[in-house]
Scaffold this motif. Structure first.
Motif, short mmCIF file in Angstrom:
data_model
loop_
_atom_site.label_atom_id
_atom_site.label_comp_id
_atom_site.label_asym_id
_atom_site.label_seq_id
_atom_site.Cartn_x
_atom_site.Cartn_y
_atom_site.Cartn_z
N ASN A 1 28.79 25.85 9.88
CA ASN A 1 30.05 25.93 9.15
C ASN A 1 30.12 24.97 7.97
OD1 ASN A 1 30.89 27.90 10.88
ND2 ASN A 1 32.47 26.70 11.88
N ALA A 2 29.37 23.87 8.04
CA ALA A 2 29.38 22.90 6.94
C ALA A 2 28.73 23.46 5.68
CB ALA A 2 28.67 21.62 7.37
N PHE A 3 27.89 24.50 5.84
CA PHE A 3 27.14 25.02 4.70
C PHE A 3 27.47 26.49 4.42
CE2 PHE A 3 24.61 21.82 6.99
CZ PHE A 3 24.53 20.84 6.00
N LEU A 4 28.58 26.97 4.94
CA LEU A 4 28.91 28.38 4.77
C LEU A 4 29.13 28.73 3.31
CD1 LEU A 4 31.33 29.33 7.70
CD2 LEU A 4 28.98 30.04 7.37
N ASN A 5 28.56 29.85 2.90
CA ASN A 5 28.81 30.41 1.59
C ASN A 5 28.50 31.91 1.67
OD1 ASN A 5 25.91 30.74 1.06
ND2 ASN A 5 25.89 28.51 0.81
N SER A 6 28.55 32.59 0.56
CA SER A 6 28.37 34.04 0.55
C SER A 6 26.93 34.47 0.81
CB SER A 6 28.83 34.62 -0.79
OG SER A 6 28.05 34.08 -1.85
N ILE A 7 25.99 33.52 0.80
CA ILE A 7 24.57 33.86 0.93
C ILE A 7 24.05 33.64 2.35
CG2 ILE A 7 22.22 33.26 0.17
CD1 ILE A 7 23.39 32.62 -2.57
N ASN A 8 24.47 32.54 2.99
CA ASN A 8 23.88 32.24 4.30
C ASN A 8 24.67 32.83 5.45
OD1 ASN A 8 26.03 30.53 4.87
ND2 ASN A 8 24.91 28.65 4.54
N GLY A 9 24.15 32.63 6.66
CA GLY A 9 24.82 33.13 7.86
C GLY A 9 24.18 34.35 8.47
N ASP A 10 22.99 34.75 7.97
CA ASP A 10 22.31 35.92 8.49
C ASP A 10 20.91 35.52 8.95
OD1 ASP A 10 21.68 38.83 8.81
OD2 ASP A 10 23.46 39.04 7.56
N ASP A 11 20.07 36.51 9.28
CA ASP A 11 18.69 36.19 9.68
C ASP A 11 17.91 35.58 8.53
OD1 ASP A 11 17.87 37.33 12.56
OD2 ASP A 11 19.38 38.64 11.70
N GLY A 12 18.30 35.93 7.31
CA GLY A 12 17.70 35.36 6.12
C GLY A 12 18.74 35.34 5.01
N ALA A 13 18.45 34.59 3.94
CA ALA A 13 19.36 34.52 2.80
C ALA A 13 18.83 35.42 1.69
CB ALA A 13 19.47 33.08 2.30
N ILE A 14 19.68 36.32 1.19
CA ILE A 14 19.28 37.25 0.14
C ILE A 14 19.68 36.68 -1.21
CG2 ILE A 14 19.44 39.61 -0.72
CD1 ILE A 14 18.21 39.38 2.08
N VAL A 15 18.69 36.48 -2.08
CA VAL A 15 18.92 36.02 -3.45
C VAL A 15 18.17 36.98 -4.37
CG1 VAL A 15 18.69 34.13 -5.10
CG2 VAL A 15 19.08 33.62 -2.67
N ASP A 16 18.93 37.69 -5.20
CA ASP A 16 18.37 38.75 -6.03
C ASP A 16 17.65 39.76 -5.13
OD1 ASP A 16 19.39 37.58 -8.37
OD2 ASP A 16 17.65 36.25 -8.54
N ASN A 17 16.37 39.98 -5.33
CA ASN A 17 15.65 40.95 -4.50
C ASN A 17 14.74 40.27 -3.48
OD1 ASN A 17 15.37 43.81 -4.05
ND2 ASN A 17 13.25 43.63 -4.73
N TRP A 18 15.09 39.03 -3.12
CA TRP A 18 14.24 38.25 -2.23
C TRP A 18 15.03 37.77 -1.02
CZ3 TRP A 18 9.10 38.08 -3.06
CH2 TRP A 18 8.65 38.45 -4.33
N CYS A 19 14.32 37.64 0.09
CA CYS A 19 14.89 37.12 1.33
C CYS A 19 14.18 35.82 1.69
CB CYS A 19 14.72 38.14 2.45
SG CYS A 19 15.26 37.56 4.08
N PHE A 20 14.95 34.76 1.91
CA PHE A 20 14.40 33.45 2.28
C PHE A 20 14.83 33.14 3.72
CE2 PHE A 20 14.92 33.61 -2.24
CZ PHE A 20 13.79 32.98 -2.76
N SER A 21 13.87 32.81 4.56
CA SER A 21 14.18 32.52 5.96
C SER A 21 13.34 31.36 6.48
CB SER A 21 13.97 33.77 6.83
OG SER A 21 12.66 34.27 6.68
N LYS A 22 13.85 30.71 7.51
CA LYS A 22 13.15 29.56 8.10
C LYS A 22 13.36 29.55 9.61
CE LYS A 22 12.98 25.35 6.37
NZ LYS A 22 11.54 24.97 6.55
#
Length: 273
Positions: free
Chosen positions: A9-30
């Motif tokens: 919750n400290a880092f919530l935004n429109s990008i995170n909160g899923d299995d990966g973060a979608i930025v443009d046409n890329w997915c970043f996950s860890k």
């Protein structure tokens, strides 16, 4: 609120909160894979440890409908690890990366008292991403494969027994071809890493919906973590198509419920903290 959600919750935004973060046409996950948390050295070979560490990251990318392209490795390794042992780890990473056409492009290493692995995966979206959000009332809820084997395997390991190299706990099954074919017909999806019941509660909570059960599932099916099967939902009009795809790829399809108004509360042991 559990501590995991408190941190998120400290880092919530429109990008995170899923299995990966979608930025443009890329997915970043860890994902992290730590000794004495996710595995013991007596349970798995070093090659198996490295391979599974990468596979669980690949699972996150696939359920976002992304094709893994690049990986960054973070390795914390004991000083007394021999070159032969390090080569075994390298073999696990390289062979698994080759199988999925992934290029390892960098990372970092430090000395540590145990083996801790952190992997960042950079994946290219295939057509459109699939998110956890998107579930609609009336959608059918399903999961792939058979659940429960990972927990049963863990129990055997804790009793001092050994598992087959192809056991799900050692070598997760990644359903990439099946998922890529059905992805555009899905409302939402995620992988099952913390058990069906826990991950279902996450899926339903983010969509503010509940479930009408079609099946009575046993405790192994509900609570077995590290399964890395796929939890997904779709409009009933796509049921025949998805059944045909499952048959084509020899994947067991389990339609276990339907999305309805309401909410679903997880009751069980937390896998995080």
């Amino acid at each position: 609120m559990d501590k995991e959600q408190f941190i998120i919750n400290a880092f919530l935004n429109s990008i995170n909160g899923d299995d990966g973060a979608i930025v443009d046409n890329w997915c970043f996950s860890k994902d992290l894979f730590f000794e004495n948390v996710h595995f013991k050295r007596s349970w798995m070979s070093l090659e198996q440890i490295a391979s599974k560490a990468l596979l669980i990251n690949i699972s996150d990318a696939i359920v976002m409908n992304a094709k893994p392209k690049y990986a960054l490795l973070g390795l914390a390794l004991p000083k007394n690890l021999s070159k032969a042992e390090i080569k075994a780890l390298q073999k696990g990473f390289l062979n698994t990366a080759k199988k999925f056409n992934i290029k390892i492009i960098g990372g970092d290493t430090i000395s540590n008292h145990k083996i801790d692995i952190s992997i960042t995966l950079i994946s290219e979206i295939f057509k459109k991403p699939v998110f956890r959000k998107g579930l609609k009332i009336g959608d059918l809820l399903a999961f792939s494969g058979n659940l429960g084997q990972s927990l049963k395997g863990l129990e055997l390991l804790q009793q001092g027994k050994k598992l087959s190299p192809n056991h799900r706990f050692i070598k997760p099954k990644i359903r990439k071809d099946f998922f890529y074919e059905i992805a555009q017909k899905l409302s939402c999806a995620m992988d099952i890493s913390d058990g069906l019941s826990k991950d279902l509660s996450r899926l339903l909570k983010i969509n503010n919906l509940g479930i009408s059960w079609y099946k009575n599932l046993n405790s192994y099916e509900l609570y077995s973590g590290e399964e890395y099967e796929i939890l997904f939902a779709f409009n009933p009009k796509y049921e025949n198509f998805i059944k045909q795809c499952a048959k084509k790829h020899k994947v067991k399809l389990n339609i276990f419920g339907q999305a309805v108004k309401g909410k679903y509360e997880f009751v069980g042991k937390e896998h995080h903290f």
